[in-house]
Design a protein around this motif. Structure first.
Motif, short mmCIF file in Angstrom:
data_model
loop_
_atom_site.label_atom_id
_atom_site.label_comp_id
_atom_site.label_asym_id
_atom_site.label_seq_id
_atom_site.Cartn_x
_atom_site.Cartn_y
_atom_site.Cartn_z
N SER A 134 0.83 -1.20 0.00
CA SER A 134 0.00 0.00 0.00
C SER A 134 0.87 1.25 0.00
N VAL A 135 0.40 2.28 -0.72
CA VAL A 135 0.95 3.63 -0.62
C VAL A 135 -0.19 4.53 -0.17
N TYR A 136 0.03 5.31 0.87
CA TYR A 136 -1.06 6.11 1.45
C TYR A 136 -0.46 7.34 2.11
N PHE A 137 -1.32 8.22 2.63
CA PHE A 137 -0.82 9.44 3.26
C PHE A 137 -1.51 9.66 4.59
N GLU A 138 -0.82 10.40 5.46
CA GLU A 138 -1.37 10.80 6.75
C GLU A 138 -0.98 12.24 7.03
N ARG A 139 -1.86 12.94 7.73
CA ARG A 139 -1.57 14.32 8.10
C ARG A 139 -0.53 14.37 9.22
N GLU A 140 0.34 15.38 9.14
CA GLU A 140 1.30 15.60 10.22
C GLU A 140 1.77 17.04 10.22
N VAL A 141 1.79 17.65 11.40
CA VAL A 141 2.30 19.02 11.57
C VAL A 141 3.77 18.92 11.97
N ARG A 142 4.63 19.68 11.28
CA ARG A 142 6.07 19.63 11.53
C ARG A 142 6.67 21.03 11.56
N PHE A 143 7.87 21.09 12.11
CA PHE A 143 8.65 22.31 12.02
C PHE A 143 9.34 22.35 10.65
N GLY A 153 0.82 19.52 6.88
CA GLY A 153 1.20 18.78 5.69
C GLY A 153 0.82 17.32 5.78
N ILE A 154 1.32 16.53 4.83
CA ILE A 154 1.06 15.09 4.83
C ILE A 154 2.36 14.35 4.58
N LYS A 155 2.43 13.14 5.09
CA LYS A 155 3.57 12.26 4.80
C LYS A 155 3.07 11.10 3.95
N ILE A 156 3.84 10.78 2.92
CA ILE A 156 3.54 9.65 2.04
C ILE A 156 4.22 8.41 2.62
#
Length: 393
Positions: A134-143, A153-156
């Motif tokens: 699977s390839v998918y994305f999740e939200r994440e707040v980063r510096f 943003g999102i991480k793949i």
């Protein structure tokens, strides 16, 4: 009182003496200049196989020198040769359909330079790459890297496994595309007048450059190993992080993830290269140096050759992400919205056009002014290409 003045003079002279002895420290960086650099691989896909040859330059020079006029071929097994043709300076190509790599077969890169020096890679057997789960994305707040600013943003992410427990070493590459939409499309052109009695007038533009497309590909080394795990399973491996500061997620985004099974030796090479490329450049980090790969000079084993030739089978998966899927993300206000839309009278339009502005709209009935914005907010070709990739919906 006199003793105090004498003491002050002595201290001042000492400071002058010490400052005159201070010399600027310039650290010595090992030079890497003139080595042959080899880039490329063969896969099990019917595609162009490209081997790029160049010569390394000193660390303060950015571009390498292409190695032209070489004879390059890929040896399959012990009897089959696949010659490559130089299509551009230093780029040697086997066109799609000339031959296709096969899982289980062994491949060797053979190079003879224009001055007769003979190089060969180690023989590489193509390993079967397990399928991507699977390839998918999740939200994440980063510096961010700059100014420690928190951004959304999102991480793949990718999941994969090998049920036979035999792969153990993985590498990935990605290619991304996104759609860019002009904020204020240039809906009008301009017909100039004589600038004496007639300033000119706007004309409707039926085909403004509204949608354009931008392509980018991976530059980082993306590798992982399950060698220390009981099962050959990888979960939630991060391929890429995308924040909302850029325009990638503003409309339509697509990413193609390619997965490769690699050998242990290749993994060690890419791990070392990854460490070098991620160095922060301080005195306490690794200094740049020539990292030899699996290509060597047949007549001079001591010569350092850079790069790594591989035989790779491929599994890939593409996903699409639309803006409506990202409603929970915080997007900053489009920078073009901060741009002032100037109301410009007809006599000044040409001056604005000369400064790179375009016409977004016109005034009301009998009005002699137009609305103008900078080109980067009105013409999408400032950012990308009008040609839409076939695979985008």
């Amino acid at each position: 009182m006199g003793d105090k003045k004498s003491l002050i003079r002595i201290n001042y002279l000492l400071l002058l003496l010490l400052s005159s002895c201070i010399e600027k420290f310039v650290p010595e960086i090992p030079e890497s200049d003139g080595e042959l650099v080899v880039e490329g691989y063969v896969t099990d896909r019917p595609e162009d196989y490209v081997i790029r040859l160049s010569r390394s330059r000193a660390i303060d020079l950015k571009k390498s020198l292409p190695e032209t006029g070489a004879t390059v071929k890929i040896l399959e097994g012990e009897a089959i040769e696949h010659p490559l043709t130089e299509s551009a300076d230093g780029a040697y190509v086997s066109k799609a359909g000339d031959f296709v790599g096969q899982v289980g077969s062994k491949y060797t890169l053979d190079i003879v330079t224009a001055d007769g020096v003979h190089y060969q890679s180690s023989t590489e057997r193509m390993i079967k790459t397990p399928a991507i789960d699977s390839v998918y994305f999740e939200r994440e707040v980063r510096f961010t890297d700059v100014e420690d600013l928190l951004v959304d943003g999102i991480k793949i992410l990718v999941d994969t496994h090998d049920p036979t427990n035999s792969t153990r070493y993985y590498k990935w590459e990605w290619k991304e595309d996104w759609e860019y939409k002009a904020t204020y499309p240039n809906s009008y052109g301009w017909v100039p007048g004589d600038r004496i009695t007639d300033p000119g007038h706007p004309v409707f533009n039926p085909s403004p450059n509204v949608f354009c497309y931008i392509t980018n590909s991976s530059k980082q080394v993306l590798i992982a190993s399950t060698n220390t795990l009981e099962k050959d399973v990888l979960s939630r491996f991060e391929i890429k992080y995308i924040n909302t500061l850029g325009g990638e997620l503003a409309s339509l985004y697509s990413i193609l993830v390619k997965q490769y099974a690699i050998t242990e030796n290749a993994y060690k090479y890419w791990r070392e290269l990854k460490g070098l490329s991620e160095s922060q450049g301080t005195l306490f980090d690794k200094q740049p140096y020539a990292l030899p790969g699996n290509v060597g000079n047949l007549n001079d084993p001591e010569e350092v050759v850079l790069g790594y030739f591989e035989a790779l089978s491929v599994d890939e998966e593409r996903i699409f992400i639309r803006r409506e899927q990202l409603k929970e993300l915080d997007f900053p206000t489009n920078t073009c919205y901060y741009e002032k839309i100037d109301s410009v009278n007809y006599w000044s339009v040409q001056d604005y056009l000369d400064q790179g502005y375009l016409i977004y709209g016109v005034g009301g009935f009998l009005a002699s002014f137009v609305h103008m914005v900078p080109r980067d907010c009105a013409d999408c070709t400032y950012h990308g290409s009008l040609e839409k990739p076939d695979y985008l919906p």
